[in-house]
Design a protein around this motif. Sequence first.
Motif, short mmCIF file in Angstrom:
data_model
loop_
_atom_site.label_atom_id
_atom_site.label_comp_id
_atom_site.label_asym_id
_atom_site.label_seq_id
_atom_site.Cartn_x
_atom_site.Cartn_y
_atom_site.Cartn_z
N VAL A 180 49.05 -21.02 -31.31
CA VAL A 180 50.25 -20.52 -30.63
C VAL A 180 51.39 -20.38 -31.63
O VAL A 180 52.12 -19.38 -31.63
CB VAL A 180 50.65 -21.45 -29.46
CG1 VAL A 180 52.03 -21.08 -28.92
CG2 VAL A 180 49.61 -21.39 -28.35
N GLY A 181 51.54 -21.36 -32.50
CA GLY A 181 52.59 -21.31 -33.52
C GLY A 181 52.43 -20.13 -34.46
O GLY A 181 53.41 -19.48 -34.83
N GLU A 182 51.21 -19.82 -34.85
CA GLU A 182 50.96 -18.66 -35.72
C GLU A 182 51.35 -17.37 -35.00
O GLU A 182 51.93 -16.47 -35.61
CB GLU A 182 49.48 -18.61 -36.14
CG GLU A 182 49.07 -19.70 -37.09
CD GLU A 182 49.61 -19.54 -38.50
OE1 GLU A 182 50.13 -18.46 -38.85
OE2 GLU A 182 49.51 -20.51 -39.26
N THR A 183 51.03 -17.29 -33.72
CA THR A 183 51.42 -16.12 -32.93
C THR A 183 52.94 -16.01 -32.85
O THR A 183 53.50 -14.93 -32.99
CB THR A 183 50.81 -16.20 -31.51
OG1 THR A 183 49.39 -16.27 -31.63
CG2 THR A 183 51.21 -15.02 -30.67
N GLN A 184 53.60 -17.14 -32.64
CA GLN A 184 55.06 -17.14 -32.58
C GLN A 184 55.68 -16.74 -33.92
O GLN A 184 56.70 -16.05 -33.95
CB GLN A 184 55.58 -18.51 -32.13
CG GLN A 184 55.24 -18.85 -30.70
CD GLN A 184 55.75 -17.81 -29.72
OE1 GLN A 184 56.82 -17.26 -29.87
NE2 GLN A 184 54.97 -17.53 -28.69
N LEU A 185 55.04 -17.14 -35.01
CA LEU A 185 55.52 -16.73 -36.33
C LEU A 185 55.49 -15.21 -36.46
O LEU A 185 56.46 -14.60 -36.92
CB LEU A 185 54.68 -17.39 -37.43
CG LEU A 185 55.01 -17.01 -38.86
CD1 LEU A 185 56.45 -17.36 -39.21
CD2 LEU A 185 54.04 -17.69 -39.81
N ASP A 186 54.39 -14.60 -36.04
CA ASP A 186 54.30 -13.14 -36.07
C ASP A 186 55.38 -12.51 -35.19
O ASP A 186 56.00 -11.51 -35.57
CB ASP A 186 52.92 -12.67 -35.59
CG ASP A 186 51.81 -13.00 -36.58
OD1 ASP A 186 52.11 -13.25 -37.77
OD2 ASP A 186 50.64 -13.01 -36.15
N ASN A 187 55.62 -13.11 -34.02
CA ASN A 187 56.65 -12.59 -33.11
C ASN A 187 58.04 -12.68 -33.73
O ASN A 187 58.84 -11.74 -33.61
CB ASN A 187 56.63 -13.34 -31.78
CG ASN A 187 55.44 -13.00 -30.92
OD1 ASN A 187 54.81 -11.96 -31.10
ND2 ASN A 187 55.10 -13.88 -30.01
N ILE A 188 58.34 -13.80 -34.37
CA ILE A 188 59.66 -13.98 -34.99
C ILE A 188 59.87 -12.94 -36.08
O ILE A 188 60.93 -12.32 -36.17
CB ILE A 188 59.80 -15.41 -35.57
CG1 ILE A 188 59.89 -16.42 -34.42
CG2 ILE A 188 61.03 -15.51 -36.47
CD1 ILE A 188 59.74 -17.86 -34.88
N LYS A 189 58.84 -12.73 -36.90
CA LYS A 189 58.96 -11.74 -37.98
C LYS A 189 59.17 -10.34 -37.42
O LYS A 189 60.00 -9.58 -37.92
CB LYS A 189 57.73 -11.78 -38.87
CG LYS A 189 57.66 -13.01 -39.74
CD LYS A 189 56.39 -13.01 -40.58
CE LYS A 189 56.29 -14.21 -41.49
NZ LYS A 189 55.03 -14.20 -42.25
N SER A 190 58.44 -10.00 -36.37
CA SER A 190 58.59 -8.68 -35.74
C SER A 190 59.97 -8.51 -35.13
O SER A 190 60.61 -7.47 -35.28
CB SER A 190 57.53 -8.47 -34.65
OG SER A 190 56.26 -8.40 -35.22
N ALA A 224 62.70 -10.12 -35.96
CA ALA A 224 63.70 -10.07 -37.03
C ALA A 224 63.76 -8.67 -37.64
O ALA A 224 64.84 -8.14 -37.89
CB ALA A 224 63.38 -11.10 -38.10
N GLU A 225 62.60 -8.08 -37.86
CA GLU A 225 62.55 -6.73 -38.43
C GLU A 225 63.20 -5.72 -37.48
O GLU A 225 64.02 -4.90 -37.88
CB GLU A 225 61.09 -6.34 -38.70
CG GLU A 225 60.92 -5.01 -39.37
CD GLU A 225 59.47 -4.68 -39.64
OE1 GLU A 225 59.15 -3.48 -39.68
OE2 GLU A 225 58.65 -5.61 -39.81
N HIS A 226 62.84 -5.81 -36.21
CA HIS A 226 63.39 -4.89 -35.22
C HIS A 226 64.90 -5.07 -35.07
O HIS A 226 65.66 -4.09 -35.09
CB HIS A 226 62.70 -5.11 -33.87
CG HIS A 226 63.31 -4.34 -32.75
ND1 HIS A 226 63.14 -2.99 -32.59
CD2 HIS A 226 64.14 -4.74 -31.75
CE1 HIS A 226 63.83 -2.58 -31.54
NE2 HIS A 226 64.43 -3.63 -31.00
N LEU A 227 65.34 -6.30 -34.90
CA LEU A 227 66.77 -6.55 -34.70
C LEU A 227 67.58 -6.20 -35.94
O LEU A 227 68.70 -5.68 -35.83
CB LEU A 227 67.01 -8.01 -34.30
CG LEU A 227 66.50 -8.40 -32.92
CD1 LEU A 227 66.62 -9.90 -32.71
CD2 LEU A 227 67.24 -7.64 -31.83
N SER A 228 67.03 -6.45 -37.12
CA SER A 228 67.75 -6.09 -38.35
C SER A 228 67.93 -4.58 -38.44
O SER A 228 69.01 -4.11 -38.81
CB SER A 228 66.99 -6.60 -39.58
OG SER A 228 67.01 -8.02 -39.59
#
Length: 94
Positions: A66-76, A78-82
């Motif tokens: 679950v944490g690995e999935t959340q890491l991917d979500n955070i990166k996505s 961050a990229e989108h919001l940036s």
Amino acid sequence: RVTLARAAQAVAMRAEALSLFRRLHRAAGLMPTSNRASFVRAKVRHEYEAHRGEPDVDRVRFLLRVGETQLDNIKSQAEHLSALFADPNLHARE
């Protein structure tokens, strides 16, 4: 009874969890605002503290996935919001 193999597995999983925690914490810094980064870091810390003493190895494996999935979500996110925040027309009114 704790066997040597089980103890070694627990140590390895603890190291994996710490590594994941650090990667999540660093990924939070990719967020475009300090408020969002702080929120993500607080959420990561809360989840790790909530599951710190989890004795069930299968549950720990699940939580790591679950944490690995959340890491991917955070990166996505961050990229989108940036990209969104970089748009000069974000708050433009017509």
